[in-house]
Design a protein around this motif. Structure first.
Motif, PDB file in Angstrom:
ATOM      1  N   PRO A  88       0.858  -1.301  -0.227  1.00 55.39           N
ATOM      2  CA  PRO A  88      -0.142  -0.025  -0.025  1.00 55.39           C
ATOM      3  C   PRO A  88       0.885   1.180  -0.074  1.00 55.39           C
ATOM      4  N   ASP A  89       0.317   2.321  -0.591  1.00 52.95           N
ATOM      5  CA  ASP A  89       0.985   3.559  -0.559  1.00 52.95           C
ATOM      6  C   ASP A  89       1.375   4.169   0.839  1.00 52.95           C
ATOM      7  N   GLN A  90       0.591   3.898   1.723  1.00 54.19           N
ATOM      8  CA  GLN A  90       0.698   4.266   3.006  1.00 54.19           C
ATOM      9  C   GLN A  90       2.089   3.993   3.533  1.00 54.19           C
ATOM     10  N   LEU A  91       2.640   2.949   3.184  1.00 53.67           N
ATOM     11  CA  LEU A  91       3.530   2.103   3.834  1.00 53.67           C
ATOM     12  C   LEU A  91       4.977   2.473   3.076  1.00 53.67           C
ATOM     13  N   ASN A  92       5.000   3.457   2.011  1.00 49.07           N
ATOM     14  CA  ASN A  92       6.141   3.896   1.452  1.00 49.07           C
ATOM     15  C   ASN A  92       7.123   4.695   2.217  1.00 49.07           C
ATOM     16  N   SER A  93       8.262   4.524   2.149  1.00 50.00           N
ATOM     17  CA  SER A  93       9.322   5.244   3.137  1.00 50.00           C
ATOM     18  C   SER A  93       8.922   6.670   3.470  1.00 50.00           C
ATOM     19  N   LEU A  94       9.070   7.163   4.379  1.00 50.40           N
ATOM     20  CA  LEU A  94       8.932   8.554   4.874  1.00 50.40           C
ATOM     21  C   LEU A  94      10.172   9.229   4.555  1.00 50.40           C
ATOM     22  N   THR A  95      11.305   8.451   4.762  1.00 53.95           N
ATOM     23  CA  THR A  95      12.787   8.940   4.794  1.00 53.95           C
ATOM     24  C   THR A  95      13.631   8.798   3.397  1.00 53.95           C
ATOM     25  N   SER A  96      12.911   8.702   2.211  1.00 54.61           N
ATOM     26  CA  SER A  96      13.588   8.614   1.097  1.00 54.61           C
ATOM     27  C   SER A  96      14.192  10.086   0.789  1.00 54.61           C
ATOM     28  N   LYS A  97      15.282   9.975   0.114  1.00 53.30           N
ATOM     29  CA  LYS A  97      15.964  11.266  -0.369  1.00 53.30           C
ATOM     30  C   LYS A  97      14.942  12.189  -1.091  1.00 53.30           C
ATOM     31  N   ASP A  98      14.153  11.710  -1.907  1.00 50.12           N
ATOM     32  CA  ASP A  98      13.003  12.445  -2.720  1.00 50.12           C
ATOM     33  C   ASP A  98      11.839  13.116  -1.786  1.00 50.12           C
ATOM     34  N   ASN A  99      12.023  12.524  -0.481  1.00 52.58           N
ATOM     35  CA  ASN A  99      11.085  13.236   0.428  1.00 52.58           C
ATOM     36  C   ASN A  99      11.696  14.243   1.434  1.00 52.58           C
ATOM     37  N   ARG A 100      12.787  14.491   1.387  1.00 58.91           N
ATOM     38  CA  ARG A 100      13.626  15.179   2.264  1.00 58.91           C
ATOM     39  C   ARG A 100      13.385  16.872   2.377  1.00 58.91           C
ATOM     40  N   SER A 101      12.700  17.376   1.402  1.00 62.65           N
ATOM     41  CA  SER A 101      12.421  18.474   1.325  1.00 62.65           C
ATOM     42  C   SER A 101      11.454  19.016   2.306  1.00 62.65           C
ATOM     43  N   LEU A 102      11.222  19.933   3.167  1.00 57.28           N
ATOM     44  CA  LEU A 102      10.288  20.429   4.159  1.00 57.28           C
ATOM     45  C   LEU A 102       9.114  21.075   3.090  1.00 57.28           C
ATOM     46  N   ILE A 103       9.601  21.862   2.313  1.00 57.31           N
ATOM     47  CA  ILE A 103       8.733  22.497   1.269  1.00 57.31           C
ATOM     48  C   ILE A 103       9.180  21.945  -0.371  1.00 57.31           C
ATOM     49  N   LYS A 104       8.056  21.630  -0.965  1.00 53.76           N
ATOM     50  CA  LYS A 104       8.527  21.134  -2.144  1.00 53.76           C
ATOM     51  C   LYS A 104       7.270  21.362  -3.214  1.00 53.76           C
ATOM     52  N   GLY A 105       7.464  21.315  -4.390  1.00 59.12           N
ATOM     53  CA  GLY A 105       6.333  21.653  -5.470  1.00 59.12           C
ATOM     54  C   GLY A 105       6.058  22.929  -5.684  1.00 59.12           C
ATOM     55  N   THR A 106       5.199  23.320  -6.416  1.00 59.52           N
ATOM     56  CA  THR A 106       5.052  24.991  -6.720  1.00 59.52           C
ATOM     57  C   THR A 106       3.632  25.062  -7.404  1.00 59.52           C
ATOM     58  N   ILE A 107       3.263  26.237  -7.366  1.00 60.89           N
ATOM     59  CA  ILE A 107       2.032  26.789  -7.894  1.00 60.89           C
ATOM     60  C   ILE A 107       2.046  27.476  -9.023  1.00 60.89           C
ATOM     61  N   SER A 108       1.846  27.070 -10.264  1.00 66.05           N
ATOM     62  CA  SER A 108       2.035  27.659 -11.392  1.00 66.05           C
ATOM     63  C   SER A 108       0.958  28.656 -11.825  1.00 66.05           C
TER      64      SER A 108
END
Length: 583
Positions: A88-108
């Protein structure tokens, strides 16, 4: 200038008598009946608005988190979740390198409303300006700003300053916001002040401050000095073994010296000889006795290379010191030191009818110093490994989504919920050979269905997403290390997302070892709990992983594109009658 947003919807008339068709009959004049009638009146008013908006499309999200208990160094990439065993998606790692930013993404795409705006080539200003990421009216989320001056910086950043700022949610909740915001063009955005909790390395609460230094055109060095507040108050630490013990020994309680009360986190992002370079140094003490056990570091260099036959491939070189990872029921594992490299390629295959698939392969070699399995003794071996992983997705049934209107399909989600039943599967093979002559080879198959019911339109229990997965692994040989030992040869995963009432949603998952031959049979391999308030344009949620001991608060704004001019989302005159207002 713009008026303040309406305080509330005027009181509705007394509730009519409950009818036999009313699924929630209540007494006239109760608080619940008045609130329900006010909500009905609001929805009726919204339904009358000519939105002048069409083709609303979700693009991405801007996510900000306040985390507690997270390590300063983050582990593997999201590829380990995307191409590993199905769960399940809920069990994906919280500490992957792709998840390290506290703020990520953008509003275009922002909507902007003001009675008057002054423009220059590099600035715009206004006495009162409203911004919204929501294409519909009334906007579910918008920012009310007074005395606004926005300035475009030479590097492409935009600095927005205001005398007063407030975020307004659903025209009911008004939250004060920072008066100055820097919208950076490329770099990670972060609050300079950090208040965190790290029980593993810092004995609890610490305070840090981020300082950034540009290096060349693309490089950036972030330095975060820290004061370990809780350790300084307690006057003791239980994060390190005694100085005379081996590096793999258990941590012991000991008096904290002055150097133990300070820490440092440094992050470097730049380009070196054509390689994208990311390096992190995490120091949780400056006491010379504890410094070797109070330092963690990780560096990675990556670039694309073109190889015969296989084409463009990702080349990565890595080095790590006291790298922390998790391994199912074996829990947290430490790699004391490591260096090496690998080649990796990910690609999506052409669809075969309704069947879609993608694959990953990886070839790598590295030198690892880590704990022997089930002991605290350190061993050092070279390891060569090869991984091949193939994912499959097959939709068994697809239902019909609710209309993409602000009161139906797009009331609580950025994309209309599509009921359906899909099957996911993964086949994976891993070969690993070690310098002591041992090997560990595994072949695994995993998969399961995901069932989605409801449309998230009705007030109660109208959205359910249930995932059930299982996996089985055949193993030949054993790894001498604990961090990559194949221990959970049979697993079960359950994930559930469930609307409770209105926008309130529960999201959670649990993984279990179900291998009857394992000494860890029945133990948890992963867990996650989240309670969130979910709307079309924003989400606010509190999450916690009992397995990892990690949690936090998450706020998400959705980036929605659309066609059409829309209509004003803030009333222009406070005298508008309720029948004319979209609120």
């Amino acid at each position: 200038s713009l008026p303040a947003p309406p305080a509330s919807t005027p009181a509705a008339p007394a509730a009519p008598a409950a009818s036999a068709s009313d699924p929630f009959p209540i007494r006239q004049g109760t608080v619940w009946s008045r609130a329900r009638d006010a909500e009905r009146l609001r929805k009726t008013a919204i339904a009358r608005v000519d939105q002048r908006v069409r083709d609303v499309r979700f693009q991405q999200s801007l996510t900000a988190e306040r985390r507690y208990g997270f390590p300063s160094e983050f582990g593997g990439t999201d590829a380990e979740s995307d191409y590993g065993q199905v769960r399940p998606d809920q069990l994906n790692s919280l500490t992957s390198k792709d998840n390290r930013s506290l703020i990520k993404g953008t509003i275009s795409r922002w909507r902007l409303q003001a009675s008057r705006i002054t423009l220059t080539p590099t600035t715009f200003s206004g006495e009162r300006v409203a911004f919204s990421n929501d294409p519909f009216t009334p906007a579910q989320s918008w920012m009310d700003s007074e005395g606004v001056v926005a300035t475009l910086q030479p590097n492409g950043d935009t600095v927005i300053q205001a005398e007063r700022n407030a975020v307004v949610l659903d025209d009911r909740l008004r939250i004060p916001a920072r008066r100055q915001t820097r919208l950076q063009k490329k770099e990670e955005v972060d609050n300079p002040w950090v208040i965190g909790i790290d029980r593993e390395d810092r004995d609890g609460v610490f305070v840090g401050y981020n300082t950034r230094v540009r290096i060349g055109e693309r490089g950036q060095l972030t330095i975060q000095p820290q004061v370990l507040v809780e350790r300084a108050i307690d006057g003791e630490s239980d994060s390190y073994p005694f100085p005379w013990q081996s590096a793999g020994a258990d941590a012991q309680k000991q008096p904290a010296k002055t150097g133990d009360d300070f820490g440092l986190l440094a992050k470097l992002q730049t380009n070196v000889l054509g390689f994208d370079t990311n390096a992190r140094v995490d120091i949780s003490t400056f006491n010379p006795d504890n410094l070797p056990n109070g330092t963690r570091s990780l560096a990675e260099l990556s670039r694309d290379v073109r190889l015969p036959l296989v084409g463009t491939t990702d080349l990565r070189l890595f080095g790590a010191y006291r790298f922390r990872t998790w391994n199912g029921t074996l829990g947290e594992q430490d790699v004391y030191s490591a260096f090496g490299g690998f080649l990796e390629k990910k690609e999506t295959l052409p669809n075969w009818g309704r069947l879609s698939s993608n694959y990953l392969w990886r070839l790598g070699v590295g030198n690892f110093q880590s704990d022997d399995f089930d002991t605290t003794n350190l061993s050092t071996f070279w390891r060569g490994n090869a991984i091949a992983s193939l994912n499959f997705t097959y939709p068994l049934w697809t239902g019909k989504a609710a209309p993409s209107t602000p009161l139906e399909g797009l009331a609580n989600t950025a994309q209309p919920v599509v009921p359906g039943l899909s099957l996911f599967a993964n086949v994976q093979g891993v070969l690993a050979y070690y310098g002591d002559g041992t090997n560990q080879n595994t072949a695994s198959i995993s998969g399961g269905p995901t069932l989605t019911l409801g449309h998230f339109v009705k007030p109660f229990l109208d959205y359910t997403r249930l995932t059930i997965t299982g996996s089985g692994t055949l193993r030949q040989g054993l790894s001498p290390f604990g961090f990559d030992r194949a221990a959970d040869l049979g697993t079960l995963g359950i994930g559930l997302t469930q609307q409770i009432a209105g926008p309130l949603v529960f999201n959670g998952g649990v993984g279990l070892n179900v291998d009857p031959g394992s000494e860890n049979y029945g133990e948890v391999t992963g867990s996650y709990l989240e309670l969130r308030w979910q709307r079309r344009s924003y989400e606010v949620g509190v999450f916690y992983s009992p397995y990892d001991g990690l949690g936090g608060l998450r706020v998400r704004l959705n980036d929605l594109n659309f066609n059409g001019p829309g209509v004003p989302f803030v009333p222009l005159t406070p005298s508008q009658a309720i029948e004319q207002r979209p609120f």
